[in-house]
Motif scaffolding. Sequence first.
Motif, PDB file in Angstrom:
ATOM      1  N   PRO A  49       0.838  -1.215   0.000  1.00  0.00           N
ATOM      2  CA  PRO A  49       0.000   0.000   0.000  1.00  0.00           C
ATOM      3  C   PRO A  49       0.863   1.251   0.000  1.00  0.00           C
ATOM      4  N   ILE A  50       0.289   2.329  -0.453  1.00  0.00           N
ATOM      5  CA  ILE A  50       1.026   3.588  -0.521  1.00  0.00           C
ATOM      6  C   ILE A  50       1.322   4.097   0.883  1.00  0.00           C
ATOM      7  N   VAL A  51       2.593   4.388   1.121  1.00  0.00           N
ATOM      8  CA  VAL A  51       3.029   4.959   2.402  1.00  0.00           C
ATOM      9  C   VAL A  51       4.015   6.076   2.093  1.00  0.00           C
ATOM     10  N   PRO A  52       4.210   7.017   3.039  1.00  0.00           N
ATOM     11  CA  PRO A  52       5.200   8.080   2.809  1.00  0.00           C
ATOM     12  C   PRO A  52       6.605   7.498   2.697  1.00  0.00           C
ATOM     13  N   LEU A  53       7.479   8.242   2.049  1.00  0.00           N
ATOM     14  CA  LEU A  53       8.871   7.828   1.962  1.00  0.00           C
ATOM     15  C   LEU A  53       9.519   7.846   3.346  1.00  0.00           C
ATOM     16  N   VAL A  54      10.448   6.915   3.556  1.00  0.00           N
ATOM     17  CA  VAL A  54      11.224   6.961   4.792  1.00  0.00           C
ATOM     18  C   VAL A  54      12.073   8.227   4.763  1.00  0.00           C
ATOM     19  N   PRO A  55      12.434   8.778   5.923  1.00  0.00           N
ATOM     20  CA  PRO A  55      13.139  10.069   5.961  1.00  0.00           C
ATOM     21  C   PRO A  55      14.406  10.108   5.111  1.00  0.00           C
ATOM     22  N   ALA A  56      15.156   9.002   5.073  1.00  0.00           N
ATOM     23  CA  ALA A  56      16.427   9.008   4.333  1.00  0.00           C
ATOM     24  C   ALA A  56      16.231   9.247   2.844  1.00  0.00           C
ATOM     25  N   LEU A  57      15.014   8.969   2.327  1.00  0.00           N
ATOM     26  CA  LEU A  57      14.761   9.127   0.898  1.00  0.00           C
ATOM     27  C   LEU A  57      14.237  10.509   0.539  1.00  0.00           C
ATOM     28  N   ASN A  58      13.937  11.334   1.529  1.00  0.00           N
ATOM     29  CA  ASN A  58      13.426  12.680   1.260  1.00  0.00           C
ATOM     30  C   ASN A  58      14.577  13.611   0.904  1.00  0.00           C
ATOM     31  N   SER A  59      15.040  13.488  -0.322  1.00  0.00           N
ATOM     32  CA  SER A  59      16.170  14.270  -0.811  1.00  0.00           C
ATOM     33  C   SER A  59      16.058  14.397  -2.318  1.00  0.00           C
ATOM     34  N   TYR A  60      16.619  15.463  -2.865  1.00  0.00           N
ATOM     35  CA  TYR A  60      16.617  15.596  -4.325  1.00  0.00           C
ATOM     36  C   TYR A  60      17.450  14.504  -4.980  1.00  0.00           C
ATOM     37  N   TRP A  61      18.377  13.901  -4.185  1.00  0.00           N
ATOM     38  CA  TRP A  61      19.156  12.780  -4.713  1.00  0.00           C
ATOM     39  C   TRP A  61      18.277  11.566  -4.977  1.00  0.00           C
ATOM     40  N   PHE A  62      17.119  11.516  -4.351  1.00  0.00           N
ATOM     41  CA  PHE A  62      16.163  10.431  -4.637  1.00  0.00           C
ATOM     42  C   PHE A  62      15.801  10.430  -6.118  1.00  0.00           C
ATOM     43  N   ILE A  63      15.551  11.635  -6.665  1.00  0.00           N
ATOM     44  CA  ILE A  63      15.225  11.737  -8.086  1.00  0.00           C
ATOM     45  C   ILE A  63      16.439  11.391  -8.936  1.00  0.00           C
ATOM     46  N   VAL A  64      17.595  11.958  -8.588  1.00  0.00           N
ATOM     47  CA  VAL A  64      18.795  11.787  -9.409  1.00  0.00           C
ATOM     48  C   VAL A  64      19.255  10.332  -9.417  1.00  0.00           C
ATOM     49  N   HIS A  65      19.406   9.745  -8.252  1.00  0.00           N
ATOM     50  CA  HIS A  65      19.965   8.394  -8.138  1.00  0.00           C
ATOM     51  C   HIS A  65      18.965   7.338  -8.603  1.00  0.00           C
ATOM     52  N   VAL A  66      17.761   7.385  -8.061  1.00  0.00           N
ATOM     53  CA  VAL A  66      16.812   6.299  -8.348  1.00  0.00           C
ATOM     54  C   VAL A  66      16.335   6.349  -9.801  1.00  0.00           C
ATOM     55  N   SER A  67      16.160   7.546 -10.369  1.00  0.00           N
ATOM     56  CA  SER A  67      15.713   7.619 -11.757  1.00  0.00           C
ATOM     57  C   SER A  67      16.718   6.965 -12.694  1.00  0.00           C
ATOM     58  N   THR A  68      18.010   7.188 -12.449  1.00  0.00           N
ATOM     59  CA  THR A  68      19.028   6.594 -13.317  1.00  0.00           C
ATOM     60  C   THR A  68      19.167   5.094 -13.079  1.00  0.00           C
ATOM     61  N   ILE A  69      19.005   4.672 -11.833  1.00  0.00           N
ATOM     62  CA  ILE A  69      19.014   3.226 -11.557  1.00  0.00           C
ATOM     63  C   ILE A  69      17.830   2.559 -12.239  1.00  0.00           C
ATOM     64  N   VAL A  70      16.658   3.171 -12.130  1.00  0.00           N
ATOM     65  CA  VAL A  70      15.457   2.617 -12.749  1.00  0.00           C
ATOM     66  C   VAL A  70      15.626   2.535 -14.263  1.00  0.00           C
ATOM     67  N   PHE A  71      16.104   3.614 -14.861  1.00  0.00           N
ATOM     68  CA  PHE A  71      16.214   3.649 -16.321  1.00  0.00           C
ATOM     69  C   PHE A  71      17.226   2.620 -16.821  1.00  0.00           C
ATOM     70  N   SER A  72      18.405   2.589 -16.211  1.00  0.00           N
ATOM     71  CA  SER A  72      19.420   1.630 -16.665  1.00  0.00           C
ATOM     72  C   SER A  72      18.977   0.196 -16.410  1.00  0.00           C
ATOM     73  N   SER A  73      18.298  -0.054 -15.299  1.00  0.00           N
ATOM     74  CA  SER A  73      17.811  -1.411 -15.026  1.00  0.00           C
ATOM     75  C   SER A  73      16.767  -1.830 -16.047  1.00  0.00           C
TER      76      SER A  73
END
Length: 325
Positions: free
Chosen positions: A162-186
Motif C-alpha cells: 500500500p502507498i506509504v510516505p517515503l522513509v526520511p532518508a529518501l526525502n532528498s533531491y538525490w532520490f530523483i537523481v539516483h533512483v531515476s538513473t538506476i530505474v532507467f538503466s535497469s
Amino acid sequence: MSALSDQLVTFAILAYLIAMISHAVEYALGNARARAVAVPARELVGAGVGATGGTTAPRPATGTPTAAERTAARARLAGRIALGATAVAALLHLAALVTRGLAADRMPWGNMYEFVLTVSFIGVAGWLAVLWKRPSLRRLGLFLTLVMVLLLATAELVLYTPIVPLVPALNSYWFIVHVSTIVFSSGIFLLGVVPAVAYLMRAGWEQGRRSFPYTLAKRMPEAAALERLTFVLHAFAFPIFTFAVIAGAIWAEAAWGRPWGWDPKETWAFISWVVYAGYLHARATPSVKRNVATWLAVLGFLTVLMNLFGVNIFFEGLHSYGGLD
C-alpha cells in the motif's frame, strides 16, 4: 487514485497476456507456413525433370491463395494484434504509474512494488522504440511480453505494498537523481537480456542443435542481429548505470557521512557493475567468442535480480526499503 492504479496494472497484465498469446500464434503459424512451403518445394525438385530430360513448367497462378499464403496472412494478423496489444498494455502500464505517483504525491519508486512497475515499463517502452527502428525484430516480442507478464504478476501477487510516505532518508533531491538513473538503466538491462537469451538459443540452433530450447529460436531473427542488439542496449545502459552508482555514493556521503560502506545493496551494485564492464570488455575483445561474452550479459542481469529481490528479501541494510514484511 490508488485503487485505479491497481486496476490499471491488472488490465495491463491482461493486455500483455493477449500480446504474448498473439505472438505465440504468430510463431506457430510461421512454423506451419515454413513446413507447408518446404514440402511442395521438395516435390518440385523430384518431379521437375521429365522423361526427356526437360523441366516441367510451373502451374499457372489461379488467383486463389495457397494454404501457405493463407497461413502467412493469419500470422501477419496475429503479429499486428500482438503489437497493438503491447502498445495498449504499455499505455495502461504508464497510466498505472502516473496514478500511483499522484496518489502517493511523489515519484512511484519508494518500494519494490513500485520499482518493478517502473523498471518493467522502461523495458517495454524501450522495446517499442526498438521496434520502431527495427520492425524485423518483432518476433522477440514473444519473449518480451512473457517477461512483462511474469514481472507484473509477481509485483501484484507477491510484492504489492500500500502507498506509504517515503522513509526520511529518501526525502532528498538525490532520490530523483539516483533512483531515476538506476530505474532507467535497469529497465534497459531488462530489455537487453531478452535478445541476449534469444541469441544464445538462436546461435545454438544455427550450429545444428535441434533439442529444446534451441528449437524455440528457429523463427527468431538471425543470431548476428540479436547479438548486435544485445551489445547496443548494454553499451547504452552501462554509462547511465555507472552514473547512478556514483550518484548513490554522493548521496550516501550526504546522508550517512560515508560514500561507501559495503552495505548489501551497495555490494551487489558493485558486482553488477563489474560483470557488465566485463561483458563490454569481452565484447570488444576479438579473441573472446560472442556467445561467451553474451553469457556475461545474462549473468549481469542475474546480479541485478539478486540486488532487487534477494537483497531486499534476505538481507538487512541501510537500503532496506522493499516494503515487504
